[in-house]
Motif scaffolding. Sequence first.
Motif, short mmCIF file in Angstrom:
data_model
loop_
_atom_site.label_atom_id
_atom_site.label_comp_id
_atom_site.label_asym_id
_atom_site.label_seq_id
_atom_site.Cartn_x
_atom_site.Cartn_y
_atom_site.Cartn_z
N LEU A 246 -3.10 0.15 -2.90
CA LEU A 246 -2.91 -1.28 -2.70
C LEU A 246 -1.55 -1.63 -2.12
N LEU A 247 -0.66 -0.67 -2.03
CA LEU A 247 0.71 -0.94 -1.66
C LEU A 247 0.86 -1.68 -0.33
N PRO A 248 0.16 -1.30 0.76
CA PRO A 248 0.33 -2.06 2.01
C PRO A 248 -0.07 -3.53 1.87
N VAL A 249 -1.13 -3.81 1.11
CA VAL A 249 -1.55 -5.19 0.92
C VAL A 249 -0.50 -5.96 0.11
N VAL A 250 -0.04 -5.34 -0.97
CA VAL A 250 0.94 -5.99 -1.85
C VAL A 250 2.22 -6.27 -1.08
N ARG A 251 2.70 -5.30 -0.33
CA ARG A 251 3.93 -5.52 0.44
C ARG A 251 3.75 -6.65 1.44
N GLY A 252 2.58 -6.72 2.06
CA GLY A 252 2.34 -7.79 3.03
C GLY A 252 2.29 -9.16 2.38
N LEU A 253 1.71 -9.24 1.20
CA LEU A 253 1.62 -10.53 0.50
C LEU A 253 2.95 -10.96 -0.09
N LEU A 254 3.82 -9.98 -0.39
CA LEU A 254 5.12 -10.29 -1.00
C LEU A 254 6.24 -10.35 0.03
N GLU A 255 5.90 -10.70 1.26
CA GLU A 255 6.93 -10.98 2.27
C GLU A 255 7.59 -12.32 1.92
N ARG A 256 8.92 -12.34 1.85
CA ARG A 256 9.60 -13.59 1.48
C ARG A 256 9.46 -14.67 2.56
N ASP A 257 9.37 -14.27 3.81
CA ASP A 257 9.20 -15.23 4.88
C ASP A 257 7.73 -15.62 4.96
N PRO A 258 7.37 -16.87 4.67
CA PRO A 258 5.95 -17.24 4.70
C PRO A 258 5.30 -16.97 6.05
N ALA A 259 6.07 -17.10 7.15
CA ALA A 259 5.50 -16.87 8.48
C ALA A 259 5.14 -15.42 8.71
N ALA A 260 5.82 -14.51 8.00
CA ALA A 260 5.55 -13.08 8.16
C ALA A 260 4.59 -12.55 7.11
N ARG A 261 4.20 -13.39 6.18
CA ARG A 261 3.35 -12.95 5.06
C ARG A 261 1.95 -12.60 5.56
N LEU A 262 1.35 -11.62 4.92
CA LEU A 262 -0.01 -11.19 5.26
C LEU A 262 -0.98 -12.36 5.07
N GLY A 263 -1.83 -12.58 6.08
CA GLY A 263 -2.79 -13.68 6.00
C GLY A 263 -4.01 -13.32 5.16
N ALA A 264 -4.77 -14.33 4.79
CA ALA A 264 -5.91 -14.13 3.91
C ALA A 264 -6.98 -13.25 4.56
N ASP A 265 -7.27 -13.47 5.84
CA ASP A 265 -8.33 -12.70 6.49
C ASP A 265 -7.98 -11.21 6.55
N ARG A 266 -6.77 -10.91 6.97
CA ARG A 266 -6.36 -9.51 7.08
C ARG A 266 -6.27 -8.87 5.70
N ALA A 267 -5.77 -9.61 4.72
CA ALA A 267 -5.69 -9.08 3.37
C ALA A 267 -7.08 -8.72 2.84
N GLU A 268 -8.06 -9.57 3.12
CA GLU A 268 -9.42 -9.29 2.65
C GLU A 268 -9.99 -8.05 3.33
N GLU A 269 -9.75 -7.91 4.62
CA GLU A 269 -10.23 -6.72 5.32
C GLU A 269 -9.68 -5.45 4.68
N MET A 270 -8.39 -5.46 4.39
CA MET A 270 -7.76 -4.29 3.80
C MET A 270 -8.27 -4.03 2.39
N LEU A 271 -8.46 -5.09 1.61
CA LEU A 271 -8.94 -4.91 0.23
C LEU A 271 -10.39 -4.43 0.22
N ARG A 272 -11.21 -4.90 1.14
CA ARG A 272 -12.60 -4.44 1.19
C ARG A 272 -12.66 -2.95 1.49
N ALA A 273 -11.80 -2.49 2.37
CA ALA A 273 -11.78 -1.05 2.65
C ALA A 273 -11.40 -0.27 1.40
#
Length: 335
Positions: A246-273
């Motif tokens: 889960l580390l890549p997803v968690v790191r993407g969601l915990l980006e301090r800059d909201p503009a650089a934060r992982l989006g919902a669609d991409r996060a779901e794709e990664m979690l489904r895999a």
Amino acid sequence: MLTEGENARLIAGRYRLDARLGRGGMGVVWRATDQLLGRRVAVKEMVLDPALSLDEARLQRERTLREARAAAQVKHPHIIVVHDVVEDGERPYIVMELVEGGSLADRLARTGPVDPAEAAGIGIALLGALRTAHAAGVLHRDLKPANVLLEAPGGRAVLTDFGIAQVSGATTLTATGAFVGSPEYTAPERMSAQSPAGPESDLWSLGALLCAAVSGASPFRRDSLGGVLHAVVYDEIRPPAACGPLLPVVRGLLERDPAARLGADRAEEMLRALALAPAAAGHTPTRRCVPEVSDARTAPEPAPVPPPEPAREPAPEPAPRPAAQTAPVPARPAG
């Protein structure tokens, strides 16, 4: 008026409060029976502090109504269903669907962390819920393990408690300079108030929740509130080793800059895999591991497979051609 029964209370002449399920900062949740329709429900009772001023008590009642309206605006299989709002003895109550199984916080306290595949399934369900809420102009703002119900056995994850939700176009109920929410799961932009918080702040909270699901605690837990605030806004972010895949997803969601934060669609794709990974290891994922696509989007249908061509009789081999005949060359006359 509130009627006392032998072992239960009756409110609004209809809902019998049978047993207390839990208590939070904003009220008590009861297992109850809707005697009119003959069904089990959950009832959230707003407990008003008698020391509150009239204005503070009014604000609490308005917040209860805000919670009910916010949840009622959003319909999704992974969002709690609100059935009714009633008042009894000048105290508001929210009547909701009853989800048997307790919260994710209860699960972590009772049996410990979940494995990454199950955490991925919970994350997928919550992403669907958040996407639908955000499309309706509702920010949850308090995503944490205590506000995620896990239907038992092996059922769905349900997002509940919209008590501090922000609804687009509605007047704020928070006093200037006041902070509401759970600091360990609150995005840094909400802490610093340097920019308006948007849907990305709920995604940060999801990242912290996934860390807690696999390790038992938020990565921002500290001994004091000041320590928590500093950890969220300034400290190096160190997701727990238990995150594993889960580390890549968690790191993407915990980006301090909201503009650089992982989006919902991409996060779901990664979690489904990740949630489907157990299938590659030789066993079928549970229903909770891989929630169905249940929001407005639909999964693409597979391309049709053309039918096999009919078998053909082999062509007969050609008859062998006769050897070429060479005409004799006449002898030339002598001399």
